[in-house]
Design an enzyme around this catalytic site. Structure first.
Site, PDB file in Angstrom:
ATOM      1  N   LYS A  90      44.730  -5.595  35.914  1.00 36.02           N
ATOM      2  CA  LYS A  90      46.119  -5.693  35.450  1.00 36.02           C
ATOM      3  C   LYS A  90      46.723  -4.309  35.427  1.00 36.02           C
ATOM      4  O   LYS A  90      46.146  -3.370  34.879  1.00 36.02           O
ATOM      5  CB  LYS A  90      46.153  -6.290  34.023  1.00 36.02           C
ATOM      6  CG  LYS A  90      47.569  -6.487  33.499  1.00 36.02           C
ATOM      7  CD  LYS A  90      48.171  -7.775  33.987  1.00 36.02           C
ATOM      8  CE  LYS A  90      49.684  -7.832  33.856  1.00 36.02           C
ATOM      9  NZ  LYS A  90      50.408  -7.187  34.995  1.00 36.02           N
ATOM     10  N   LYS A 114      43.893   1.737  28.262  1.00 36.80           N
ATOM     11  CA  LYS A 114      45.119   1.230  27.629  1.00 36.80           C
ATOM     12  C   LYS A 114      45.012  -0.277  27.410  1.00 36.80           C
ATOM     13  O   LYS A 114      45.277  -0.780  26.320  1.00 36.80           O
ATOM     14  CB  LYS A 114      46.306   1.541  28.559  1.00 36.80           C
ATOM     15  CG  LYS A 114      47.651   1.101  28.034  1.00 36.80           C
ATOM     16  CD  LYS A 114      48.732   1.096  29.123  1.00 36.80           C
ATOM     17  CE  LYS A 114      48.851   2.421  29.832  1.00 36.80           C
ATOM     18  NZ  LYS A 114      50.065   2.477  30.706  1.00 36.80           N
ATOM     19  N   LYS A 126      45.887  -0.557  39.381  1.00 35.01           N
ATOM     20  CA  LYS A 126      47.214   0.022  39.642  1.00 35.01           C
ATOM     21  C   LYS A 126      47.434   0.025  41.136  1.00 35.01           C
ATOM     22  O   LYS A 126      46.475   0.048  41.919  1.00 35.01           O
ATOM     23  CB  LYS A 126      47.261   1.469  39.124  1.00 35.01           C
ATOM     24  CG  LYS A 126      48.645   2.001  38.920  1.00 35.01           C
ATOM     25  CD  LYS A 126      49.207   1.528  37.587  1.00 35.01           C
ATOM     26  CE  LYS A 126      50.642   1.935  37.386  1.00 35.01           C
ATOM     27  NZ  LYS A 126      51.062   1.722  35.984  1.00 35.01           N
ATOM     28  N   GLY A 165      55.516  -4.124  37.312  1.00 32.02           N
ATOM     29  CA  GLY A 165      56.325  -2.992  37.766  1.00 32.02           C
ATOM     30  C   GLY A 165      55.815  -1.661  37.240  1.00 32.02           C
ATOM     31  O   GLY A 165      54.928  -1.585  36.400  1.00 32.02           O
ATOM     32  N   ASP A 166      56.368  -0.606  37.784  1.00 28.94           N
ATOM     33  CA  ASP A 166      56.174   0.768  37.310  1.00 28.94           C
ATOM     34  C   ASP A 166      57.363   1.529  37.920  1.00 28.94           C
ATOM     35  O   ASP A 166      58.395   0.918  38.223  1.00 28.94           O
ATOM     36  CB  ASP A 166      54.804   1.320  37.760  1.00 28.94           C
ATOM     37  CG  ASP A 166      54.416   2.614  37.030  1.00 28.94           C
ATOM     38  OD1 ASP A 166      53.938   2.538  35.892  1.00 28.94           O
ATOM     39  OD2 ASP A 166      54.616   3.712  37.592  1.00 28.94           O
ATOM     40  N   THR A 210      57.960  -1.727  26.909  1.00 29.74           N
ATOM     41  CA  THR A 210      57.310  -0.412  26.901  1.00 29.74           C
ATOM     42  C   THR A 210      58.085   0.556  26.014  1.00 29.74           C
ATOM     43  O   THR A 210      57.501   1.262  25.174  1.00 29.74           O
ATOM     44  CB  THR A 210      57.187   0.147  28.324  1.00 29.74           C
ATOM     45  OG1 THR A 210      56.636  -0.870  29.168  1.00 29.74           O
ATOM     46  CG2 THR A 210      56.305   1.369  28.354  1.00 29.74           C
ATOM     47  N   ASN A 241      63.485   2.244  33.115  1.00 27.14           N
ATOM     48  CA  ASN A 241      63.170   1.120  32.237  1.00 27.14           C
ATOM     49  C   ASN A 241      62.614   1.569  30.889  1.00 27.14           C
ATOM     50  O   ASN A 241      63.066   1.114  29.838  1.00 27.14           O
ATOM     51  CB  ASN A 241      62.177   0.189  32.946  1.00 27.14           C
ATOM     52  CG  ASN A 241      61.666  -0.903  32.032  1.00 27.14           C
ATOM     53  OD1 ASN A 241      60.592  -0.796  31.453  1.00 27.14           O
ATOM     54  ND2 ASN A 241      62.454  -1.939  31.856  1.00 27.14           N
ATOM     55  N   SER A 377      53.058  -7.980  29.069  1.00 32.40           N
ATOM     56  CA  SER A 377      52.677  -8.653  30.320  1.00 32.40           C
ATOM     57  C   SER A 377      51.591  -9.686  30.042  1.00 32.40           C
ATOM     58  O   SER A 377      51.608 -10.791  30.597  1.00 32.40           O
ATOM     59  CB  SER A 377      52.141  -7.632  31.335  1.00 32.40           C
ATOM     60  OG  SER A 377      53.196  -6.975  32.003  1.00 32.40           O
TER      61      SER A 377
END
Ligand code: NDP
Ligand code: 2IT
Length: 445
Positions: A90, A114, A126, A165-166, A210, A241, A377
């Protein structure tokens, strides 16, 4: 570092040359593990740390696409499936020209710990691409996303690997990626991506999560000293974001946010950021932060420069890795900053962290402070799996409870390991212990 841990680190450098960000992220965690390994000899015997430092799978692929004029472009796509001991891989996808394997690996490594800290059943991964979305039309972004997913889809699945997303990947891109996944697989597998639109399986609060989470974490850090965000002056970097929703929650908690930035420069608005204008400029128009100063008379724009020169009580870096160097930490200490809370991933350099610690500034590391996004998420995955839909209030309350829990665990672990207040130590040790126990229990895989 003990000599055993030093050997592991040397090996990581030797086997992963030219990946400075990955080395930096590994070093920060290994620096915290000496006492843990002294207590847990079983992890040394089974090379648990070495296995956690080695991704389970690294995927690199070609992403060809055509721009609006018909010109062909070739980008590179990545997905690093780092660790699946706690659940499916994830973690987000980043589209930015700076993306390379080392950056994706640093982000994937951070994500493992995390995600463990959230207490949710999610492993770490990632991905992304060196595609630059800036200045691209919506049609170009869609064609790129479709080409990217045409290769990536075979590696994904709600029980296998679940991207989100990132940087450079928000709701629009997740929509295009989801549509292509559904088309190729002929499956409506809602839980394969998170950060989806609310009309097709997305969760309320994921967009805000976030930034809200980082503000909640800041509030928890201050509460330890009987303080709060109310009446505080806060500097935020970034204008994407994470930054936007950190500003929103800090304001709701009574703080005044006086800065925002992008890669071109920063704005200072002593009256407090006008959130409506910020959202209009960045979310709706996809403009530059300088456009904000053009519209708000109380604001001034500084091209280039360092946003950390602006005096503040609380600093929340929300842009990118290593954006807060030693010189910025010196300025923050000099100006009386109380705490730095990482909304971004690894925004503070190791030298800066040392300056902050020696200067008595509290420090909330990203793998704890920005975990609200991935935690929400996981709540989205939960809603998808049960075909349910939770209210904003319920979901935000869950997020708040998760952030409180993460802070408490980091705080208590730092005390247990003999360095009260050192949340870097607390986060690394608590995250590591959760992952290591599961890795160890699952045998030599
Ligand atoms: P966005 O793409 O929405 O926004 C990124 C912002 O950071 C933009 O203002 C961008 O400016 C700025 N920025 C990006 N790269 C640089 C750089 N090299 N130098 C200076 N400014 C830069 O991304 P997010 O807000 O989603 O992500 C921000 C950070 O938060 C990243 O570190 C990400 O990994 C982390 N994060 C994100 C989560 C999420 O849920 N989205 C969850 C946890 C962490 P410009 O437009 O000029 O490039
Ligand atoms: O860095 C991160 O935690 C994210 N970009 C969010 C990952 C996710 O899967 O929601």
């Amino acid at each position: 570092m003990t000599s055993a841990v030093e050997r592991i680190y040397d090996d990581v450098i030797r086997r992963n040359p030219s990946e400075p960000e990955f080395h930096q992220a590994v070093r920060e965690v290994l620096d915290s593990l000496g006492a843990v390994l002294a207590r847990h000899s079983e992890y040394a015997d089974r090379k648990t740390v070495e296995r956690i430092c080695e991704p389970e799978r690294q995927i690199i692929f070609r992403v060809p696409w055509q721009d609006d004029r018909g010109e062909v472009h070739i980008n590179r796509g990545f997905r690093v499936e780092f660790n699946s001991a706690l659940g499916p891989y994830k973690g987000g996808l980043r589209f930015h020209p700076s993306v390379n394997l080392g950056i994706v690996k640093f982000l994937g490594f951070e994500q493992v710990f995390k995600n463990a800290l959230t207490g949710m059943p999610i492993g770490g991964g990632k991905g992304g691409s060196d595609f630059d979305p800036k200045g691209r039309s919506e049609a170009e972004v869609m064609r790129f996303c479709q080409s990217f997913m045409t290769e990536l889809y075979r590696h994904l699945g709600e029980y296998t690997d679940v991207p989100a997303g990132d940087i450079g990947v928000g709701g629009r891109e997740i929509g295009f990626l989801f549509g292509q996944y559904k088309r190729i697989t002929n499956r409506y597998e809602a839980g394969v991506l998170t950060g989806k639109g609310l009309s097709y399986g997305g969760a309320l609060v994921r967009t805000e999560a976030t930034g809200y989470g980082a503000a909640f974490f800041a509030a928890e850090m201050l509460a330890v000293h009987g303080e709060s965000l109310d009446g505080r002056t806060v500097s935020v970097s970034g204008a994407g974001n994470v930054a936007i929703y950190a500003v929103e929650k800090v304001q709701q908690l009574g703080g005044t946010v006086v800065t925002a930035s992008d890669s071109g420069g920063y704005i200072v608005d002593e009256k407090g950021i006008n959130l409506e204008v910020l959202k209009q400029v960045k979310e709706v128009e996809r403009g530059r932060i300088s456009d904000y100063a053009d519209r708000v008379p109380s604001a001034r724009y500084v091209a280039g420069g360092s946003v950390w020169d602006v005096p503040c009580d609380v600093a929340i870096p929300c842009a990118s890795q290593n954006e807060l160097p030693e010189s910025a930490a010196v300025a923050l200490v000099r100006n009386g900053c109380r705490i730095v809370v990482e909304g971004a991933n690894m925004p503070t350099t190791p030298e800066a962290v040392t300056v902050l610690r020696e200067g008595g500034v509290g420090f909330g590391p990203g793998k704890a402070a920005n975990a609200g996004g991935v935690a929400t998420s996981a709540l989205e995955m939960q809603q998808n799996a049960s075909r349910d839909r939770w209210s904003f209030e319920h979901t935000e309350a869950r997020l708040h409870e998760i952030m409180r829990g993460i802070h408490a665990r980091c705080h208590e672990t730092a005390e247990e390991y003999g360095d009260p207040g050192n949340l870097v130590l607390g986060a690394n040790v608590a995250g590591f212990l959760t992952v290591a126990e599961a890795v160890h229990a699952q045998g030599l895989v």
